[in-house]
Design an enzyme around this catalytic site. Structure first.
Site, PDB file in Angstrom:
ATOM      1  N   SER A  60     -80.010  45.146  24.555  1.00 50.14           N
ATOM      2  CA  SER A  60     -79.416  44.199  25.499  1.00 50.14           C
ATOM      3  C   SER A  60     -78.748  43.001  24.858  1.00 50.14           C
ATOM      4  O   SER A  60     -77.935  42.345  25.480  1.00 50.14           O
ATOM      5  CB  SER A  60     -80.493  43.694  26.445  1.00 50.14           C
ATOM      6  OG  SER A  60     -81.508  43.042  25.712  1.00 50.14           O
ATOM      7  N   LYS A  78     -80.719  46.000  37.123  1.00 47.16           N
ATOM      8  CA  LYS A  78     -79.395  45.957  36.485  1.00 47.16           C
ATOM      9  C   LYS A  78     -78.435  46.877  37.263  1.00 47.16           C
ATOM     10  O   LYS A  78     -77.929  46.468  38.287  1.00 47.16           O
ATOM     11  CB  LYS A  78     -79.533  46.283  35.008  1.00 47.16           C
ATOM     12  CG  LYS A  78     -80.613  45.334  34.408  1.00 47.16           C
ATOM     13  CD  LYS A  78     -80.803  45.415  32.969  1.00 47.16           C
ATOM     14  CE  LYS A  78     -82.103  44.725  32.543  1.00 47.16           C
ATOM     15  NZ  LYS A  78     -82.272  43.347  32.983  1.00 47.16           N
ATOM     16  N   HIS A  93     -81.100  48.982  30.173  1.00 47.64           N
ATOM     17  CA  HIS A  93     -79.673  48.611  30.170  1.00 47.64           C
ATOM     18  C   HIS A  93     -78.758  49.827  30.143  1.00 47.64           C
ATOM     19  O   HIS A  93     -77.553  49.685  30.305  1.00 47.64           O
ATOM     20  CB  HIS A  93     -79.362  47.694  28.983  1.00 47.64           C
ATOM     21  CG  HIS A  93     -79.947  46.336  29.159  1.00 47.64           C
ATOM     22  ND1 HIS A  93     -79.245  45.280  29.715  1.00 47.64           N
ATOM     23  CD2 HIS A  93     -81.187  45.863  28.899  1.00 47.64           C
ATOM     24  CE1 HIS A  93     -80.019  44.224  29.757  1.00 47.64           C
ATOM     25  NE2 HIS A  93     -81.210  44.545  29.273  1.00 47.64           N
TER      26      HIS A  93
HETATM   27  N1  PMP Z   1     -86.581  46.096  29.354  1.00 49.33           N
HETATM   28  C1  PMP Z   1     -85.472  45.570  28.829  1.00 49.33           C
HETATM   29  C2  PMP Z   1     -84.876  46.215  27.607  1.00 49.33           C
HETATM   30  C3  PMP Z   1     -84.883  44.448  29.398  1.00 49.33           C
HETATM   31  O1  PMP Z   1     -83.783  43.913  28.860  1.00 49.33           O
HETATM   32  C4  PMP Z   1     -85.465  43.884  30.560  1.00 49.33           C
HETATM   33  C5  PMP Z   1     -84.897  42.667  31.263  1.00 49.33           C
HETATM   34  N2  PMP Z   1     -83.792  42.127  30.814  1.00 49.33           N
HETATM   35  C6  PMP Z   1     -86.615  44.453  31.060  1.00 49.33           C
HETATM   36  C7  PMP Z   1     -87.150  45.569  30.457  1.00 49.33           C
HETATM   37  C8  PMP Z   1     -87.303  43.866  32.254  1.00 49.33           C
HETATM   38  O2  PMP Z   1     -86.636  44.213  33.416  1.00 49.33           O
HETATM   39  P1  PMP Z   1     -86.876  43.429  34.794  1.00 49.33           P
HETATM   40  O3  PMP Z   1     -85.780  42.437  34.919  1.00 49.33           O
HETATM   41  O4  PMP Z   1     -86.796  44.502  35.814  1.00 49.33           O
HETATM   42  O5  PMP Z   1     -88.216  42.800  34.740  1.00 49.33           O
END
Ligand code: PMP
Length: 413
Positions: free
Chosen positions: A198, A257, A226
């Site tokens: 990300s 997302k 992502h």
């Molecule tokens: N895994 C990854 C790789 C993320 O980037 C994120 C949030 N940016 C999450 C899990 C957590 O997701 P959530 O926003 O649904 O809590």
């Protein structure tokens, strides 16, 4: 009369709040320069790609709204219908307070979408990683994770108490070396990687990682947070794109997302997934996803599965921005993907650059160390299938006007 509101400076050194002092100092610095990237309020959301910020019309290039589905009319109608029929909340956890049929329906949808046996819903993607990794990696186990993994993966390891070993980012040979050193323990080791990373927007060499995992008989967890909806013929993610899904034991993902809501999930072919439900504190001890969110996600999942046109538009805009930035003289951190990161050296330089871009009319993400993999601040852009070519041209125009700031920041020290 003395005010009851105290600040951290009212406490003597050695107080409970000492650990918050570095944060207080960083917040004070932002207050003094009048820039607050971490509290930006969107006063109104006009569309998946536009908002009013500080009273100004702003193009959003930092939302993770990859498929632009947050305003999908069918998803909104489904959410309204669920609100009317089932109310605003679940008011409890599925195990303690009862499941809604709708929860199980989305689990079945996701298992069918991935072509696997089962699925568990979580209230966020963060909790999905916490739940799955804490249940898989007990105190006697080893979790080997890519060094650039998300905080929720690290936190999940802590919750389960497993020994954590990091391998070099996107380096299957380093993974192999570390598994070899584990000898017999490698067989029970849990490997954790992401699909699309990300921060820098680079992609895991998943097929190679699967080959390493298979040599040692370990277990592989892939977080496609992502990459869901972005990669693979039907949008299942990087494992689908690299044709190695059979080697992935557990896939974790999020609704926050490309699916345009909040929530998380884990899917797997293994029958043991259902046991993880009963071993997972972040499943048992928190309220389940609310009906409107589950209902809209069922709709956006269907659109994602057939969303080839959305993926095409997303990648066309990503290629346009990536090439345009290079033409101006910027160096994106990775090859073309819907996440494009630019390094701006020096915190103050990065803050100023981010703020000037916002004033020019584009909102992106500012990521400061230690949250960045390289140790330098990053401007992080994420594209959306809802972006138009004209919006990307407008953003490129803003970047062109700020190019000398980039050159000055990156030529210092
Ligand atoms: N895994 C990854 C790789 C993320 O980037 C994120 C949030 N940016 C999450 C899990 C957590 O997701 P959530 O926003 O649904 O809590």
């Amino acid at each position: 009369m003395q005010s009851s509101a105290s600040t951290i400076n009212d406490h003597p050194p050695g107080s409970l709040y000492d650990k918050l002092r570095p944060i207080a100092e960083a917040r004070m610095m932002l207050k003094e320069i009048g820039i607050d990237p971490f509290g930006t309020a969107m006063e109104n959301i006009l569309s998946p790609t536009e908002a009013i910020i500080h009273g100004r019309h702003t193009i959003l290039v930092g939302t993770n709204n990859y498929l632009g589905l947050t305003f999908d009319a069918d998803a909104i109608a489904a959410a309204h219908a669920a609100l009317d029929a089932l109310g605003t909340g679940t008011t409890g956890s599925r195990m303690a307070n009862g499941s809604f049929t709708l929860h199980r329906q989305l689990e079945i949808d996701l298992a069918e979408f991935y072509g696997v046996r089962d699925c568990i819903l979580f209230s966020t993607g963060y909790l999905a990683n916490l739940g799955v990794l804490s249940a898989l990696g007990g105190a006697q186990d080893v979790i080997i994770l890519d060094a650039d993994c998300h905080a929720s993966i690290y936190d999940g390891c802590k919750l389960g108490g497993a020994e954590v070993i990091r391998f070099r980012h996107n380096d299957p040979q380093d993974l192999d070396k570390r598994l070899r050193r584990l000898k017999a323990r490698a067989h029970n080791a849990v490997i954790v990687v992401e699909g699309l990373y990300s921060m820098l927007g680079d992609i895991a060499p998943l097929a190679e990682i699967v080959a390493v995992k298979q040599r040692y008989g370990s277990c592989l967890v892939v977080d496609e947070a992502h990459s869901l909806g972005l990669y693979g013929a039907t949008g299942r993610g990087v494992a689908q794109a690299q044709d190695c899904e059979a080697g992935v034991d557990f896939t974790v993902g999020t609704f926050s997302k490309s699916l345009g809501a909040t929530g998380g999930f884990c899917v797997s072919q293994h029958a043991e997934l259902d046991l993880i439900r009963y071993a997972s504190r972040p499943y048992i001890f928190t309220a389940s996803p609310v009906p409107s969110v589950v209902a809209s996600t069922r709709v956006t999942l269907q659109k994602l599965a057939v969303g080839t046109h959305l993926r095409e538009n997303l990648f066309a805009r990503a290629a346009q921005l990536h090439a345009g930035l290079q033409t101006i003289g910027y160096q994106p951190s990775a090859a073309v993907s819907p996440v494009i990161a630019i390094t701006i050296k020096g915190r103050l330089n990065a803050l100023n650059f981010w703020n000037k871009l916002l004033q020019a009319g584009a909102y992106c993400n500012l990521v400061l160390p230690p949250a960045t993999p390289s140790g330098d601040p990053l401007l992080r852009i994420s594209l959306s299938a809802a972006h138009t070519a004209e919006q990307i041209d407008a953003v490129l125009d803003m970047f062109a006007r700020l190019h000398s700031d980039y050159v000055n920041a990156n030529s210092q020290g």
